[in-house]
Motif scaffolding. Structure first.
Motif, PDB file in Angstrom:
ATOM      1  N   GLU A   8      30.150  48.184  37.489  1.00 56.73           N
ATOM      2  CA  GLU A   8      29.326  47.522  36.683  1.00 56.73           C
ATOM      3  C   GLU A   8      29.535  45.822  36.560  1.00 56.73           C
ATOM      4  O   GLU A   8      28.531  45.156  36.666  1.00 56.73           O
ATOM      5  CB  GLU A   8      29.372  47.949  35.118  1.00 56.73           C
ATOM      6  CG  GLU A   8      28.329  47.180  34.106  1.00 56.73           C
ATOM      7  CD  GLU A   8      28.411  47.618  32.714  1.00 56.73           C
ATOM      8  OE1 GLU A   8      27.461  47.020  31.959  1.00 56.73           O
ATOM      9  OE2 GLU A   8      29.370  48.420  32.449  1.00 56.73           O
ATOM     10  N   TYR A   9      30.864  45.475  36.336  1.00 59.26           N
ATOM     11  CA  TYR A   9      31.150  43.919  36.534  1.00 59.26           C
ATOM     12  C   TYR A   9      30.698  43.540  37.910  1.00 59.26           C
ATOM     13  O   TYR A   9      29.975  42.424  37.893  1.00 59.26           O
ATOM     14  CB  TYR A   9      32.460  43.914  36.374  1.00 59.26           C
ATOM     15  CG  TYR A   9      33.068  43.950  34.975  1.00 59.26           C
ATOM     16  CD1 TYR A   9      32.452  44.506  33.991  1.00 59.26           C
ATOM     17  CD2 TYR A   9      34.488  43.419  34.778  1.00 59.26           C
ATOM     18  CE1 TYR A   9      33.269  44.302  32.760  1.00 59.26           C
ATOM     19  CE2 TYR A   9      35.145  43.493  33.556  1.00 59.26           C
ATOM     20  CZ  TYR A   9      34.336  43.944  32.564  1.00 59.26           C
ATOM     21  OH  TYR A   9      35.052  44.166  31.058  1.00 59.26           O
ATOM     22  N   GLY A  27      32.811  30.376  40.207  1.00 62.34           N
ATOM     23  CA  GLY A  27      33.961  30.856  40.102  1.00 62.34           C
ATOM     24  C   GLY A  27      34.222  31.928  39.205  1.00 62.34           C
ATOM     25  O   GLY A  27      33.123  32.158  38.470  1.00 62.34           O
ATOM     26  N   ILE A  28      35.195  32.812  39.294  1.00 62.26           N
ATOM     27  CA  ILE A  28      35.465  33.934  38.474  1.00 62.26           C
ATOM     28  C   ILE A  28      35.348  33.657  36.977  1.00 62.26           C
ATOM     29  O   ILE A  28      34.625  34.188  36.279  1.00 62.26           O
ATOM     30  CB  ILE A  28      36.822  34.510  38.812  1.00 62.26           C
ATOM     31  CG1 ILE A  28      36.752  35.082  40.135  1.00 62.26           C
ATOM     32  CG2 ILE A  28      37.260  35.488  37.826  1.00 62.26           C
ATOM     33  CD1 ILE A  28      36.092  36.236  40.447  1.00 62.26           C
ATOM     34  N   ARG A  29      35.927  32.618  36.511  1.00 58.60           N
ATOM     35  CA  ARG A  29      35.978  32.010  35.120  1.00 58.60           C
ATOM     36  C   ARG A  29      34.435  31.985  34.457  1.00 58.60           C
ATOM     37  O   ARG A  29      34.028  32.345  33.644  1.00 58.60           O
ATOM     38  CB  ARG A  29      36.470  30.692  34.875  1.00 58.60           C
ATOM     39  CG  ARG A  29      36.616  30.161  33.479  1.00 58.60           C
ATOM     40  CD  ARG A  29      37.456  28.904  33.223  1.00 58.60           C
ATOM     41  NE  ARG A  29      38.736  29.579  33.164  1.00 58.60           N
ATOM     42  CZ  ARG A  29      39.882  28.947  33.865  1.00 58.60           C
ATOM     43  NH1 ARG A  29      39.774  27.868  34.314  1.00 58.60           N
ATOM     44  NH2 ARG A  29      41.117  29.483  33.545  1.00 58.60           N
ATOM     45  N   ASP A  30      33.585  31.266  35.510  1.00 53.85           N
ATOM     46  CA  ASP A  30      32.084  31.046  34.994  1.00 53.85           C
ATOM     47  C   ASP A  30      31.476  32.500  34.875  1.00 53.85           C
ATOM     48  O   ASP A  30      30.779  32.716  34.091  1.00 53.85           O
ATOM     49  CB  ASP A  30      31.456  30.103  35.948  1.00 53.85           C
ATOM     50  CG  ASP A  30      31.778  28.661  35.818  1.00 53.85           C
ATOM     51  OD1 ASP A  30      32.225  28.364  34.898  1.00 53.85           O
ATOM     52  OD2 ASP A  30      31.584  27.813  36.885  1.00 53.85           O
ATOM     53  N   SER A  38      36.269  40.342  31.010  1.00 50.36           N
ATOM     54  CA  SER A  38      37.912  39.782  31.401  1.00 50.36           C
ATOM     55  C   SER A  38      37.662  39.125  32.704  1.00 50.36           C
ATOM     56  O   SER A  38      37.715  39.838  33.723  1.00 50.36           O
ATOM     57  CB  SER A  38      38.747  41.142  31.471  1.00 50.36           C
ATOM     58  OG  SER A  38      40.018  40.865  31.950  1.00 50.36           O
ATOM     59  N   GLU A  39      38.374  37.973  32.756  1.00 46.51           N
ATOM     60  CA  GLU A  39      38.481  37.153  33.966  1.00 46.51           C
ATOM     61  C   GLU A  39      39.532  37.790  34.803  1.00 46.51           C
ATOM     62  O   GLU A  39      39.453  37.838  35.986  1.00 46.51           O
ATOM     63  CB  GLU A  39      39.041  35.778  33.538  1.00 46.51           C
ATOM     64  CG  GLU A  39      39.002  34.922  34.548  1.00 46.51           C
ATOM     65  CD  GLU A  39      39.547  33.542  34.212  1.00 46.51           C
ATOM     66  OE1 GLU A  39      39.774  32.670  35.109  1.00 46.51           O
ATOM     67  OE2 GLU A  39      39.182  33.208  33.241  1.00 46.51           O
ATOM     68  N   VAL A  45      38.769  42.901  40.733  1.00 44.85           N
ATOM     69  CA  VAL A  45      37.320  43.551  41.423  1.00 44.85           C
ATOM     70  C   VAL A  45      36.876  42.515  42.617  1.00 44.85           C
ATOM     71  O   VAL A  45      36.411  43.066  43.414  1.00 44.85           O
ATOM     72  CB  VAL A  45      36.242  43.672  40.426  1.00 44.85           C
ATOM     73  CG1 VAL A  45      34.626  43.907  40.834  1.00 44.85           C
ATOM     74  CG2 VAL A  45      36.641  44.423  39.274  1.00 44.85           C
ATOM     75  N   TYR A  46      37.031  41.136  42.408  1.00 43.86           N
ATOM     76  CA  TYR A  46      36.550  40.378  43.158  1.00 43.86           C
ATOM     77  C   TYR A  46      37.373  40.484  44.494  1.00 43.86           C
ATOM     78  O   TYR A  46      36.876  40.079  45.730  1.00 43.86           O
ATOM     79  CB  TYR A  46      36.350  38.982  42.798  1.00 43.86           C
ATOM     80  CG  TYR A  46      34.584  38.694  42.608  1.00 43.86           C
ATOM     81  CD1 TYR A  46      34.054  39.559  41.626  1.00 43.86           C
ATOM     82  CD2 TYR A  46      34.067  37.421  42.950  1.00 43.86           C
ATOM     83  CE1 TYR A  46      32.978  39.254  41.047  1.00 43.86           C
ATOM     84  CE2 TYR A  46      32.713  37.449  42.880  1.00 43.86           C
ATOM     85  CZ  TYR A  46      32.238  38.281  42.054  1.00 43.86           C
ATOM     86  OH  TYR A  46      30.777  38.103  41.799  1.00 43.86           O
TER      87      TYR A  46
END
Length: 165
Positions: A8-9, A27-30, A38-39, A45-46
């Motif tokens: 899903e993420y 970015g992952i954070r964004d 959850s970052e 996942v990335y």
């Protein structure tokens, strides 16, 4: 059967990446902040999406991630396999060969040479699901969400948020 939340993420984040300009990355954070997820988990996942060739890392101060393929060439099944792995969902342990009535040294052909019917059914079900998920692409998802679901106001606000306007 249950897919991890990572599927899903991944699908939600990849959807938002479609609108990122070609020469930019996100970015992952964004991505995590925007969706309240959850970052740390999204980073894992990335990493899987990167190994599978669905996304690419963009180095530099304003680096992040970008889609590595056209959204029309990334299917839901590609994402499932990237996140969950390529192993079949059903793992047949051939317990039919353990039946107390059988001589383990002289198993009949019905228990060794023909496939377990339960495995056949479960494998067919997975093939049907795979076939269906291969028909759904990120481009399809983007069209449905941005055309039929999100209001114009939300679409614009989302695009502005990722552009940091």
């Amino acid at each position: 059967m249950r897919f991890s939340v990572g599927v899903e993420y991944a699908l939600h984040c990849l959807l938002y990446m479609i609108n990122i300009e070609k020469d930019r990355s996100v970015g992952i954070r964004d991505l995590a902040t925007f969706q309240g997820i959850s970052e740390t988990y999204l980073s894992k996942v990335y990493a899987k999406l990167g190994k599978s060739g669905l996304i690419k890392s963009v180095p530099g101060v304003k680096g992040g991630y970008a889609l590595a393929r056209d959204p029309g060439n990334i299917t839901f099944w590609d994402v499932v396999e990237a996140v969950e792995g390529k192993e079949s969902f059903f793992q047949c342990a051939e317990i039919r060969q353990n039946t107390v009535l059988l001589d383990k040294e002289k198993l009949p052909d019905s228990h060794t040479k023909c496939p377990c019917l339960i495995k056949v059914v479960m494998d067919d079900a997975e093939k049907q699901m795979k076939k269906y998920l291969e028909q759904k692409t990120l481009a399809w998802l983007h069209h449905e969400v941005y055309t039929n679901i999100l209001s114009e106001e939300i679409r614009e606000a989302t695009d502005q948020w990722f552009r940091k306007e």
